[in-house]
Design an enzyme around this catalytic site. Structure first.
Site, PDB file in Angstrom:
ATOM      1  N   ASP A  31     -16.276   5.742   1.210  1.00  0.00           N
ATOM      2  CA  ASP A  31     -17.289   4.891   1.840  1.00  0.00           C
ATOM      3  C   ASP A  31     -18.304   5.767   2.565  1.00  0.00           C
ATOM      4  O   ASP A  31     -17.952   6.750   3.214  1.00  0.00           O
ATOM      5  CB  ASP A  31     -16.618   3.920   2.821  1.00  0.00           C
ATOM      6  CG  ASP A  31     -17.514   2.763   3.194  1.00  0.00           C
ATOM      7  OD1 ASP A  31     -17.212   1.632   2.793  1.00  0.00           O
ATOM      8  OD2 ASP A  31     -18.531   3.000   3.888  1.00  0.00           O
ATOM      9  N   ASN A  86     -13.216  -8.155   1.749  1.00  0.00           N
ATOM     10  CA  ASN A  86     -14.067  -9.147   2.402  1.00  0.00           C
ATOM     11  C   ASN A  86     -14.648 -10.064   1.323  1.00  0.00           C
ATOM     12  O   ASN A  86     -15.187  -9.578   0.324  1.00  0.00           O
ATOM     13  CB  ASN A  86     -15.195  -8.465   3.173  1.00  0.00           C
ATOM     14  CG  ASN A  86     -14.662  -7.625   4.328  1.00  0.00           C
ATOM     15  OD1 ASN A  86     -13.725  -8.030   5.011  1.00  0.00           O
ATOM     16  ND2 ASN A  86     -15.249  -6.467   4.551  1.00  0.00           N
ATOM     17  N   GLN A  93     -18.625  -9.549   4.008  1.00  0.00           N
ATOM     18  CA  GLN A  93     -19.010  -8.899   2.748  1.00  0.00           C
ATOM     19  C   GLN A  93     -20.514  -8.618   2.762  1.00  0.00           C
ATOM     20  O   GLN A  93     -21.321  -9.504   3.048  1.00  0.00           O
ATOM     21  CB  GLN A  93     -18.650  -9.785   1.540  1.00  0.00           C
ATOM     22  CG  GLN A  93     -18.917  -9.087   0.208  1.00  0.00           C
ATOM     23  CD  GLN A  93     -18.410  -9.872  -1.011  1.00  0.00           C
ATOM     24  OE1 GLN A  93     -17.910 -10.990  -0.872  1.00  0.00           O
ATOM     25  NE2 GLN A  93     -18.553  -9.280  -2.172  1.00  0.00           N
ATOM     26  N   VAL A  95     -21.801  -6.114   0.227  1.00  0.00           N
ATOM     27  CA  VAL A  95     -22.142  -5.729  -1.147  1.00  0.00           C
ATOM     28  C   VAL A  95     -21.430  -6.704  -2.087  1.00  0.00           C
ATOM     29  O   VAL A  95     -20.192  -6.796  -2.075  1.00  0.00           O
ATOM     30  CB  VAL A  95     -21.718  -4.272  -1.454  1.00  0.00           C
ATOM     31  CG1 VAL A  95     -22.064  -3.925  -2.904  1.00  0.00           C
ATOM     32  CG2 VAL A  95     -22.378  -3.286  -0.492  1.00  0.00           C
ATOM     33  N   HIS A  99     -14.921  -5.322  -4.193  1.00  0.00           N
ATOM     34  CA  HIS A  99     -14.404  -4.001  -3.833  1.00  0.00           C
ATOM     35  C   HIS A  99     -13.235  -4.147  -2.875  1.00  0.00           C
ATOM     36  O   HIS A  99     -13.178  -5.082  -2.087  1.00  0.00           O
ATOM     37  CB  HIS A  99     -15.495  -3.112  -3.222  1.00  0.00           C
ATOM     38  CG  HIS A  99     -16.242  -3.760  -2.097  1.00  0.00           C
ATOM     39  ND1 HIS A  99     -17.237  -4.697  -2.311  1.00  0.00           N
ATOM     40  CD2 HIS A  99     -16.141  -3.620  -0.762  1.00  0.00           C
ATOM     41  CE1 HIS A  99     -17.723  -5.098  -1.149  1.00  0.00           C
ATOM     42  NE2 HIS A  99     -17.058  -4.469  -0.190  1.00  0.00           N
ATOM     43  N   ILE A 100     -12.322  -3.199  -2.973  1.00  0.00           N
ATOM     44  CA  ILE A 100     -11.167  -3.159  -2.074  1.00  0.00           C
ATOM     45  C   ILE A 100     -11.326  -1.930  -1.183  1.00  0.00           C
ATOM     46  O   ILE A 100     -11.501  -0.816  -1.675  1.00  0.00           O
ATOM     47  CB  ILE A 100      -9.842  -3.061  -2.854  1.00  0.00           C
ATOM     48  CG1 ILE A 100      -9.739  -4.182  -3.887  1.00  0.00           C
ATOM     49  CG2 ILE A 100      -8.664  -3.094  -1.893  1.00  0.00           C
ATOM     50  CD1 ILE A 100      -8.462  -4.145  -4.721  1.00  0.00           C
ATOM     51  N   HIS A 101     -11.283  -2.163   0.127  1.00  0.00           N
ATOM     52  CA  HIS A 101     -11.328  -1.050   1.077  1.00  0.00           C
ATOM     53  C   HIS A 101      -9.916  -0.498   1.255  1.00  0.00           C
ATOM     54  O   HIS A 101      -8.957  -1.264   1.431  1.00  0.00           O
ATOM     55  CB  HIS A 101     -11.781  -1.527   2.457  1.00  0.00           C
ATOM     56  CG  HIS A 101     -13.169  -2.058   2.543  1.00  0.00           C
ATOM     57  ND1 HIS A 101     -14.220  -1.330   3.049  1.00  0.00           N
ATOM     58  CD2 HIS A 101     -13.680  -3.269   2.206  1.00  0.00           C
ATOM     59  CE1 HIS A 101     -15.325  -2.070   3.032  1.00  0.00           C
ATOM     60  NE2 HIS A 101     -15.024  -3.250   2.530  1.00  0.00           N
TER      61      HIS A 101
HETATM   62  P1  AMP Z   1     -18.289  -4.904   2.572  1.00  0.00           P
HETATM   63  O1  AMP Z   1     -18.915  -5.035   3.952  1.00  0.00           O
HETATM   64  O2  AMP Z   1     -16.865  -5.324   2.505  1.00  0.00           O
HETATM   65  O3  AMP Z   1     -19.163  -5.562   1.532  1.00  0.00           O
HETATM   66  O4  AMP Z   1     -18.254  -3.349   2.267  1.00  0.00           O
HETATM   67  C1  AMP Z   1     -19.306  -2.646   1.707  1.00  0.00           C
HETATM   68  C2  AMP Z   1     -19.063  -1.196   2.007  1.00  0.00           C
HETATM   69  O5  AMP Z   1     -19.859  -0.417   1.136  1.00  0.00           O
HETATM   70  C3  AMP Z   1     -19.411  -0.769   3.444  1.00  0.00           C
HETATM   71  O6  AMP Z   1     -18.248  -0.253   4.071  1.00  0.00           O
HETATM   72  C4  AMP Z   1     -20.495   0.282   3.243  1.00  0.00           C
HETATM   73  O7  AMP Z   1     -20.410   1.332   4.172  1.00  0.00           O
HETATM   74  C5  AMP Z   1     -20.214   0.758   1.819  1.00  0.00           C
HETATM   75  N1  AMP Z   1     -21.341   1.334   1.121  1.00  0.00           N
HETATM   76  C6  AMP Z   1     -22.585   0.842   1.005  1.00  0.00           C
HETATM   77  N2  AMP Z   1     -23.363   1.643   0.252  1.00  0.00           N
HETATM   78  C7  AMP Z   1     -22.568   2.680  -0.124  1.00  0.00           C
HETATM   79  C8  AMP Z   1     -22.772   3.849  -0.925  1.00  0.00           C
HETATM   80  N3  AMP Z   1     -23.958   4.117  -1.465  1.00  0.00           N
HETATM   81  N4  AMP Z   1     -21.724   4.685  -1.109  1.00  0.00           N
HETATM   82  C9  AMP Z   1     -20.532   4.419  -0.549  1.00  0.00           C
HETATM   83  N5  AMP Z   1     -20.280   3.339   0.195  1.00  0.00           N
HETATM   84  C10 AMP Z   1     -21.276   2.481   0.427  1.00  0.00           C
END
Ligand code: AMP
Length: 113
Positions: A31, A86, A93, A95, A99-101
């Site tokens: 991330d 999320n 959320q 993005v 995705h799984i954190h």
């Molecule tokens: P969410 O808030 O669950 O949608 O998580 C999206 C995650 O994507 C966040 O933790 C961001 O920091 C991460 N993120 C956004 N752009 C990038 C990128 N270019 N490379 C790596 N992580 C990213």
């Protein structure tokens, strides 16, 4: 529409990422704004916006993603970690490509904020 997301650009190699794992179904990378010493995202190559849009036909893929979470966490030397998905704006959320954190390397509290 996942084709417009930053993760789709990463999948297409249009923008770089710090890759830690890749196979025919998914990609895992660090991330960009880590919330823990280890913070990795596992994303499917298939453009599913969120768990809300996941279909029954995605069951095998979803299981695979969870298996990859364990694989990557072990690869990072973790024995304790938190897995977060999320789903939707109000759940945090940002993005809209599923995705799984994987978060590890520090203590976590419950309930989450
Ligand atoms: P969410 O808030 O669950 O949608 O998580 C999206 C995650 O994507 C966040 O933790 C961001 O920091 C991460 N993120 C956004 N752009 C990038 C990128 N270019 N490379 C790596 N992580 C990213």
């Amino acid at each position: 529409m996942t084709s417009k997301t930053i993760f789709n650009k990463i999948l297409k190699g249009e923008i770089p990422c710090d890759e830690v794992y890749s196979d025919e179904w998914c990609l895992a990378f660090r991330d960009i704004e880590p919330q823990a010493p280890i913070h990795i995202l596992v994303i499917p190559r298939k453009g599913i916006e969120s768990m809300l849009e996941a279909k029954e036909e995605d069951k095998e893929l979803l299981g695979h993603l969870l298996w990859v979470v364990t694989k990557v966490a072990k690869q990072e030397g973790l024995t304790n970690w938190r897995t977060v998905i999320n789903t939707g704006l109000e759940a945090g959320q940002t993005v809209f490509h599923l995705h799984i954190h994987i978060l590890g390397g520090r203590n976590f509290h419950w309930p989450p904020g």
